[in-house]
Design an enzyme around this catalytic site. Structure first.
Site, short mmCIF file in Angstrom:
data_model
loop_
_atom_site.label_atom_id
_atom_site.label_comp_id
_atom_site.label_asym_id
_atom_site.label_seq_id
_atom_site.Cartn_x
_atom_site.Cartn_y
_atom_site.Cartn_z
N TYR A 171 12.68 -45.78 146.08
CA TYR A 171 11.63 -45.62 147.12
C TYR A 171 11.32 -46.66 148.02
O TYR A 171 10.50 -46.70 148.87
CB TYR A 171 10.40 -45.02 146.34
CG TYR A 171 10.39 -43.52 145.61
CD1 TYR A 171 11.71 -42.85 145.80
CD2 TYR A 171 9.52 -43.02 145.20
CE1 TYR A 171 11.67 -41.53 145.34
CE2 TYR A 171 9.73 -41.86 144.36
CZ TYR A 171 10.88 -41.14 144.63
OH TYR A 171 11.13 -39.83 144.09
N LYS A 222 21.54 -43.24 134.62
CA LYS A 222 22.47 -42.71 135.13
C LYS A 222 23.55 -43.43 134.97
O LYS A 222 24.31 -43.86 136.11
CB LYS A 222 22.20 -41.98 136.61
CG LYS A 222 23.41 -41.24 137.03
CD LYS A 222 23.27 -39.52 136.34
CE LYS A 222 24.69 -38.87 136.92
NZ LYS A 222 24.88 -37.69 136.08
N ASP A 260 20.29 -36.02 134.02
CA ASP A 260 20.76 -34.61 133.74
C ASP A 260 20.77 -33.97 132.72
O ASP A 260 20.08 -33.07 132.44
CB ASP A 260 21.99 -34.61 134.58
CG ASP A 260 23.25 -35.52 134.20
OD1 ASP A 260 22.97 -36.36 133.47
OD2 ASP A 260 24.39 -35.35 134.56
N ASP A 306 9.21 -39.87 138.59
CA ASP A 306 8.88 -39.00 139.33
C ASP A 306 9.11 -37.49 139.07
O ASP A 306 8.34 -36.77 139.02
CB ASP A 306 9.07 -39.37 140.94
CG ASP A 306 8.10 -38.43 141.99
OD1 ASP A 306 7.26 -38.07 141.49
OD2 ASP A 306 8.65 -38.68 143.22
N ASP A 326 7.13 -34.73 136.56
CA ASP A 326 6.78 -33.26 137.20
C ASP A 326 7.04 -32.22 136.32
O ASP A 326 6.44 -31.17 136.10
CB ASP A 326 6.89 -33.30 138.54
CG ASP A 326 5.68 -33.59 139.65
OD1 ASP A 326 5.08 -34.56 138.99
OD2 ASP A 326 5.79 -33.16 140.57
#
Ligand code: NAD
Length: 353
Positions: free
Chosen positions: A141, A188, A220, A244, A248
């Site tokens: 980000y 990852k 994943d 993030d 959620d």
């Protein structure tokens, strides 16, 4: 102890929920003989309307003179014009950046009494109690990006330095020490170089925390495990983007967005505490807001900024007891069931402190 807490009510239901959290903090202060001084300051749309800025200089200087910040929420339809020069969210982003709050902590707990409000089977929700530690000021980000050019290509870049990963990993390991001594680091590393640096650094930091168990999970697989074995997680450490998304996803385990607290911390005890939800303009001013996310954020403030662990636990136990005894706000009651107003629900918590 003496502490100065700046309250930033913000917009929509923000002032309704911060008022309730302040009454809980005041009560615990009185009960345990602490001297909490509350100062209120403008942020978000309310600040734009009064001063033209979403984070006036006066607010920033009040924040600088305090031990911790308690925020409601910012934003609303009246300030949502995307072409406007100033927007309420800018106030929040600016405050995080100004105080270098690089670690975002989001606890997610499943309450058996609210199992009906989640999409999972009740048996999977037993003992679900995890803490996300999300890196908040680096990664994808904030990396170099290109949005224009010929219109055919765009890119965002994930950049992490060892120092950035190290400091957030330490927050995770230290938090695990106060909990069930386990950290799950999400990455990852099988594909991304930045995530190989992430894993390598987490392994190195772990050398200082041998009493804490460390597991590595690919992002994943993590999305599945959060739904298939949520109770196996204690502290989940993740990059800005992965944290993030995953936090959620996990939030559905709590039954309502209104239940979730958060803390944003830097390298000192100073922190910003706020519920995960937004300003909920659809229910503002109706006494329907669930104050639990903000009250549990206040409990985190007691724990992380003031070092008052017993007081934090007392607040958390009072919330759990009120829920277990059937106290409900509109968002967590069954269809047709009677529910309490925001203030009445808080009174149930105060009665149990
Ligand atoms: P929201 O979180 O405000 O609301 C989503 C839904 O959840 C709504 O139906 C709302 O009524 C409900 N809800 C939220 N909090 C609740 C609570 N405490 N009790 C009961 N129900 C609750 O998200 P949104 O509708 O997408 O955004 C509304 C405004 O809030 C926007 O302007 C957005 O930019 C802003 N926002 C601010 C923050 C923040 O201040 N940190 C975070 C998210 C959204």
């Amino acid at each position: 102890m003496k502490a100065t807490i700046t309250v930033l009510p913000g917009d929509g239901i923000g002032p309704e929920v911060t008022t309730q959290a302040v009454s809980v903090l005041s009560r615990i202060g009185t009960l345990r003989h602490h001297d909490f001084i509350f100062r209120e300051a403008l942020i978000g749309g309310a600040a734009i309307d009064r001063t033209g800025s979403p984070l006036p200089d006066e607010t920033l200087s009040i924040c600088e003179q305090s031990d911790a910040l308690l925020l409601g929420a910012v934003g609303g339809p009246q300030w949502s014009d995307p072409t406007a020069g100033v927007r309420p969210e800018q106030g929040l982003l600016k405050i995080r950046k100004h105080f270098n709050l690089f670690a975002n902590l989001r606890p997610v707990k499943a309450y058996p009494a609210l199992a009906l409000h989640t999409p999972l089977r009740a048996d999977l929700l037993e003992n679900v109690d995890m803490l996300f530690v999300r890196e908040l000021t680096g990664g994808l980000y904030f990396g170099p990006r290109q949005e224009q050019g010929d219109g055919d290509t765009a890119y965002d870049t994930e950049v992490y330095t060892v120092a950035e990963v190290e400091r957030v990993a330490r927050v995770a390991f230290q938090a695990a020490r106060r909990r069930r001594q386990k950290v799950t680091s999400v990455d990852k590393a099988n594909v991304l170089a930045s995530m190989r640096l992430w894993r390598r650094t987490v392994v190195k930091v772990h050398e200082d925390y041998a009493d804490v168990a460390l597991e590595h999970v690919l992002v994943d697989a993590c999305t599945m495990y959060l739904m298939t074995r949520p109770a196996s997680f204690d502290v989940v450490l993740a990059s800005n983007m992965f944290g993030d998304i995953l936090s959620d996803e996990a939030s559905v385990l709590a039954g309502s967005l209104g239940m979730l607290p958060s803390a944003s911390l830097g390298s000192s005890t100073f922190g910003l505490y706020e519920p995960v939800h937004g300003s909920a303009p659809d229910i503002a001013g109706q006494g329907k807001a669930n104050p639990v996310g903000t009250i549990l954020s206040a409990a985190m403030l007691l724990r992380y900024s003031l070092g008052l662990e017993a007081e934090a636990q007392a607040v958390e136990r009072a919330v759990e007891a009120a829920l277990a005894d059937g106290a409900r706000t509109a968002d967590i009651c069954a269809r047709g069931e009677a529910y309490l107003s925001t203030a009445e629900f808080t009174q149930e918590i105060l009665n149990r402190l």
